[in-house]
Design an enzyme around this catalytic site. Structure first.
Site, short mmCIF file in Angstrom:
data_model
loop_
_atom_site.label_atom_id
_atom_site.label_comp_id
_atom_site.label_asym_id
_atom_site.label_seq_id
_atom_site.Cartn_x
_atom_site.Cartn_y
_atom_site.Cartn_z
N ILE A 132 0.83 -1.20 0.00
CA ILE A 132 0.00 0.00 0.00
C ILE A 132 0.87 1.26 0.00
O ILE A 132 0.56 2.24 -0.67
CB ILE A 132 -0.94 0.02 1.23
N TYR A 152 -1.30 -7.27 17.19
CA TYR A 152 -1.47 -6.48 15.96
C TYR A 152 -2.70 -5.57 16.08
O TYR A 152 -2.65 -4.38 15.80
CB TYR A 152 -1.61 -7.41 14.76
N LYS A 174 -3.21 -1.31 16.16
CA LYS A 174 -4.07 -0.56 15.24
C LYS A 174 -5.14 0.24 15.99
O LYS A 174 -5.55 1.32 15.54
CB LYS A 174 -4.70 -1.52 14.22
N THR A 207 -1.16 -8.05 0.18
CA THR A 207 0.23 -7.61 0.29
C THR A 207 1.05 -8.67 1.03
O THR A 207 0.51 -9.66 1.53
CB THR A 207 0.35 -6.29 1.09
#
EC number: 1.1.1.441
Length: 293
Positions: A18, A171, A175, A208
């Protein structure tokens, strides 16, 4: 989007996924783009490719390892020596579901790199952003979060996930922290009357290399069905680009954006007391002066 010929952007993690797509599209709009990343070996090739594809020579790479506070400070020092303005900071880089390990400064890697690295970077660059923003032409901080923040919990007593480590939970927490950080940053910027805005974006599920650490069956499904279930990096970058340049968001901050639209983030992210607690703790961890005390 309107051309951006006199504006400067920094994109973290701009050599892959990205971040690469974001840097490329901003360069296509005429921006001077500085890619901040730790992939030295790939950097030259990436910069050449973007220059060639966009016909924009104002694309460069500066080394920045977000897992090292020393490296972040050195990056900012090198950037400031250029004596140029900064109109857009895109906090994009990240790791996802890595095994339990620590950054150079001893922080759990998701929290240390995804969140604290960007917290420090933004705070070190905020004075330049303030100098660069002007009425009707605000500077912008765009931070990339994820829908995983909706299932996250912020454990203020164990931000390093040391008691019980789960790659997914660590994770998700990083975020979630980025959303809380963005909202508090926006309140500080607005209170000062500065011409800088802060928004957070959700790129969706994007195909990705971030998935290299997930369970093998998930990787297999991604390989077989990625084209069907996942966005391309170009599609995933679109909301970041939108947040960085659209006239619709001029002077507008404190928004959570998904598919170029404002949406609600997890209810706890609007808790100003929690925003303040996380901010203060982050200042303590990174050696940043806590101006909100």
């Amino acid at each position: 989007f309107p051309p951006q010929p006199d504006r400067v952007a920094i994109v973290t993690g701009g050599t892959d996924g990205i971040g690469y797509s974001t840097a490329k599209h901003l360069a296509r709009l005429g921006m001077h783009v500085i890619i901040a990343g730790n992939n030295d070996s790939k950097a030259k090739q990436v910069v050449s490719k973007i220059k060639e594809e966009t016909l924009n020579d104002k694309v460069e790479f500066l080394y920045c390892d977000l897992a090292s506070m020393t490296s972040i400070r050195q990056f900012v020092q090198k950037f400031k020596m250029k004596k140029i303005l900064l109109h857009v900071l895109i906090n994009n880089a990240g790791v996802m579901m890595v095994p339990q390990r620590k950054t150079r400064d001893g922080f759990e890697e998701h929290f240390g790199l995804n969140y604290l690295g960007h917290f420090l970077l933004t705070n070190l660059l905020v004075d330049t952003l303030k100098e660069s923003g002007s009425p009707g032409h605000s500077a912008r901080v765009v931070t990339v979060s994820s829908a995983t923040h909706y299932v996250a919990e912020l454990n203020m007593d164990d931000l390093q996930s040391s008691a019980c480590y789960s790659p997914h939970a660590a994770y998700a927490q990083s975020k979630l922290a980025l959303v809380l950080f963005t909202y508090h940053l926006q309140r500080l910027l607005a209170a000062e009357g500065s011409h800088v805005t802060a928004n957070v974006v959700d790129p969706g599920v994007v195909n990705t290399d971030l998935y290299k650490h997930v369970f093998w069956a998930t990787r297999l499904a991604k390989k077989l069905l990625g084209w069907l279930l996942f966005k391309t990096p170009d599609e995933g970058a679109w909301t970041s680009i939108y947040a960085a340049v659209t006239p619709e968001l001029e002077g507008v901050g404190g928004r959570y954006l998904y598919n170029e639209k404002e949406t609600k983030s997890l209810h706890v992210t609007y808790n100003q007391k929690l925003q303040q607690q996380l901010w203060s703790k982050s200042c303590e961890m990174t050696g940043v002066l806590d101006v909100t005390l």
